[in-house]
Write a protein that holds these residues in place. Structure first.
Motif, mmCIF file in Angstrom:
data_model
loop_
_atom_site.group_PDB
_atom_site.id
_atom_site.type_symbol
_atom_site.label_atom_id
_atom_site.label_comp_id
_atom_site.label_asym_id
_atom_site.label_seq_id
_atom_site.Cartn_x
_atom_site.Cartn_y
_atom_site.Cartn_z
ATOM 1 N N LYS A 1 43.852 22.563 46.422
ATOM 2 C CA LYS A 1 43.353 22.657 47.793
ATOM 3 C C LYS A 1 42.267 23.714 47.847
ATOM 4 N N VAL B 1 49.023 28.085 49.999
ATOM 5 C CA VAL B 1 48.458 28.246 51.337
ATOM 6 C C VAL B 1 49.387 29.063 52.223
ATOM 7 N N SER C 1 39.530 26.128 48.835
ATOM 8 C CA SER C 1 38.834 26.619 50.023
ATOM 9 C C SER C 1 37.417 26.978 49.599
ATOM 10 N N ILE D 1 40.006 23.864 54.938
ATOM 11 C CA ILE D 1 41.093 24.722 54.460
ATOM 12 C C ILE D 1 40.837 26.176 54.853
ATOM 13 N N VAL E 1 44.452 30.228 47.373
ATOM 14 C CA VAL E 1 44.954 28.859 47.500
ATOM 15 C C VAL E 1 44.985 28.213 46.110
ATOM 16 N N TYR F 1 35.427 19.664 52.933
ATOM 17 C CA TYR F 1 36.885 19.757 52.772
ATOM 18 C C TYR F 1 37.327 21.214 52.644
#
Lengths: 294, 335
Positions: free
Chosen positions: A242, A155, A244, A94, A238, A90
């Motif tokens: 979310k 983001v 990264s 990102i 980020v 995941y």
């Protein structure tokens, strides 16, 4: 379509590619990541951001080959029982989404400004290029860090920060090639044939300055992944919702010296791998597309 | 005074009449007077040779007519009357309808004169798209027809070739085809054969002449090659340092040059029929155009220069035959 494929297979580019081990390795790595971010989420067992799927009892499990590892979590789990491999899948999405989008944005803006500066010259050229020079005199991570502290995290803010440091390289490359191309007589010929400037730029200059950009754009995706990781590691990238790859490293960093190394080290290895693959590919393209190195 | 002494023969109204054109470049090092008070006419169907050494301002005359002088350059003064319209005063949008459609221009280097990314058919049809309302099927036919006219074999298949698939001479043929496809009234050819092999120069000049006469158009041939001009041109204008030093009918200028510069240029052409020990050359080189001497610009290199030449700029004086030279001590016809 088959004709195009046949032309590609017969081309010099493909011929040299087949004989270049590092190019093959680079493109395989890039392909691997492309597969990972497209079908990865359906392959891994867990959605690490769906709290309902997390099992707190499974927290801090080591990788499967170590004492206490579970075959359910190949690369171990973090403090919330999140599968590290699933987090990486995941997180790569990102990281690469940010890298690619920022590259496209930088490319569009930088190319436009470079074309205008190179074609029209004069004051417009001076203004654009002086801004670019100022931009270049700061390290890009520093500029991005400064912008992020001003904007706050998110983001889209990372994208803005990356684009505002990334457009310069396109503007300079395109301006240089534009200056060279406009000296050529086919641009003069287009002017004497009564073509309006906008059409000359789009139809005649742009296609002829695109080649060096392919190299710049490829390598820049890797650079952007790194800068974004740095920003997220420093806590201005980020948001935590979310994560990264960079944020994953940060999340594991607190427990890194308690022997729970896998939470940080695996995301770090994946960053290394993707940047390595992109650079191998970029180097091959640079050698192939740069007429001066031939 | 030279206006009064025109040849008493009735002449048709000129297609192009350049009057007292001044194109100057304002650079850090000073004002470069690339074109400084140049006047000449081009009659319909006429071929005019514009001759001079490099740096003599020849190309800038062409670019001034096309309205393509880029800053820091500017047309300071003068008129460029083409078919009754002063091109120096047209705005960009109206000038674009003149370029390519009524006045076309071709350049020296056939290797870079075509966009490497498009087929030549594409580039021919672009001109038609821009300047005619032919439907696309007719455009293709017309492009094939045009390629055949300029002597490209198998035009139907060559149309889909890219520029790199042509040789230098063939490319220049394609360039001529592109320039003539919209049937312009005037073609300006800037050193069109300089970059080509000597063996095909004459072919291409002949082709250009043929194209121009067939379309009843006029041609301005800009070149440093007096030999080429002498076979092609009806009239010749000789430029030195942005000014006209001599003009007249081609035969007159070639056989009885009145200006020492023209004479020098002619003497530096090798003649295979004359046993010559050594080719003569003009001593010295073209002066820095930003720091021209006060009198005649050619005086420092001129074999006949006197004191007055270094002080007073000579005027262009026309003789009874219509030949004019800007010289205090013109060479008098001996023959």
């Amino acid at each position: 379509m088959t004709a195009l494929a046949q032309r590609f297979l017969a081309s010099e580019l493909f011929h040299n590619y087949r004989r270049n081990a590092s190019a093959i390795i680079g493109s395989l790595i890039v392909l691997f990541f492309a597969g990972m971010i497209t079908i990865g989420p359906w392959v891994v067992a867990q959605d690490p951001y769906d709290v309902a799927q997390l099992e707190l009892l499974d927290s801090f499990k080591p990788p499967v080959w170590l004492e206490g590892g579970s075959p359910q979590y190949w690369l171990g789990t973090d403090g919330q029982g999140r599968d590290v491999l699933a987090s990486i899948v995941y997180g790569s999405r990102i990281s690469l989404f940010i890298g690619l989008t920022a590259m496209i944005g930088s490319c569009l803006i930088g190319t436009t400004l470079g074309l205008l500066a190179g074609f029209y010259g004069g004051r417009l050229d001076s203004v654009i290029m002086r801004i670019a020079d100022i931009q270049l005199s700061f390290p890009s991570v520093l500029t991005a860090l400064f912008l992020m502290s001003a904007f706050g995290t998110g983001v889209e803010k990372v994208l803005i920060a990356l684009i505002s440091v990334g457009w310069v390289v396109y503007a300079r490359t395109v301006r240089g090639s534009t200056l060279r191309e406009t000296q050529k007589e086919y641009i003069q010929a287009a002017r004497v044939s009564g073509l309006p400037n906008a059409k000359i730029i789009l139809r005649h200059v742009l296609p002829n300055v695109l080649t060096p950009l392919i190299v710049v754009a490829t390598i820049q995706v890797g650079t952007f992944v790194l800068i974004e990781a740095s920003l997220s590691f420093l806590g201005v990238g980020v948001p935590i919702t979310k994560p990264s790859l960079g944020l994953l490293i940060k999340n594991g960093f607190d427990v890194l010296f308690s022997g729970l190394w896998w939470i940080s080290v695996f995301p770090g290895l994946f960053i290394m791998l993707i940047v390595f693959g992109i650079n191998l590919l970029g180097d091959f393209l640079r050698d192939e597309l740069n007429p001066r190195l031939k | 005074m030279n206006e009064a002494a025109r040849i008493p023969v009735a002449q048709p109204a000129p297609l192009l009449s350049v009057r007292n054109l001044r194109t100057w470049f304002h650079t850090f090092g000073g004002v470069v007077k690339a074109v400084d008070g140049v006047s000449f006419d081009v009659a319909p169907g006429e071929i005019l040779g514009l001759v001079g050494e490099s740096g003599g301002g020849k190309s800038m005359v062409g670019f001034s007519i096309m309205g393509l002088i880029d800053p820091p350059g500017r047309i300071e003064a003068g008129e460029i009357v083409f078919e009754g319209e002063d091109l120096a005063r047209l705005d960009e949008a109206r000038m674009r309808r003149v370029r390519g459609k009524r006045v076309a221009m071709i350049f020296q280097d056939p290797m870079t004169a075509l966009n490497p990314l498009y087929t030549i058919g594409n580039q021919l049809e672009e001109m038609l798209k821009l300047h005619t309302d032919l439907p696309s099927a007719r455009r293709r036919e017309r492009a094939i027809e045009m390629l055949r006219e300029v002597g490209i074999p198998q035009p139907e298949s060559r149309l889909d070739n890219y520029p790199h698939q042509f040789s230098g001479g063939m490319r220049q043929r394609v360039v001529i085809a592109i320039s003539m496809i919209a049937r312009p009234r005037l073609l300006i050819a800037d050193e069109p054969t300089t970059a080509l092999d000597v063996t095909i120069q004459a072919q291409l000049l002949r082709l250009m002449k043929h194209q121009v006469t067939q379309n009843a158009a006029s041609l301005i041939l800009i070149t440093h090659d007096l030999a080429a001009v002498s076979q092609m041109a009806d009239r010749i204008v000789v430029l030195y340092c942005g000014r006209i030093v001599e003009k007249g009918r081609a035969a007159d200028v070639i056989e009885r040059p009145r200006h020492h510069y023209t004479r020098g240029l002619l003497d530096s052409i090798p003649h295979h029929d004359k046993a010559q020990a050594r080719l003569r050359q003009i001593p010295g080189s073209v002066p820095d155009i930003r720091k021209l001497p006060p009198g005649c610009a050619f005086a420092p290199r001129c074999p006949a220069a006197q004191d007055i030449c270094r002080r007073v700029e000579p005027e262009l004086v026309e003789t009874a035959t219509g030949q004019a030279a800007a010289c205090h001590f013109p060479i008098e016809a001996i023959r």
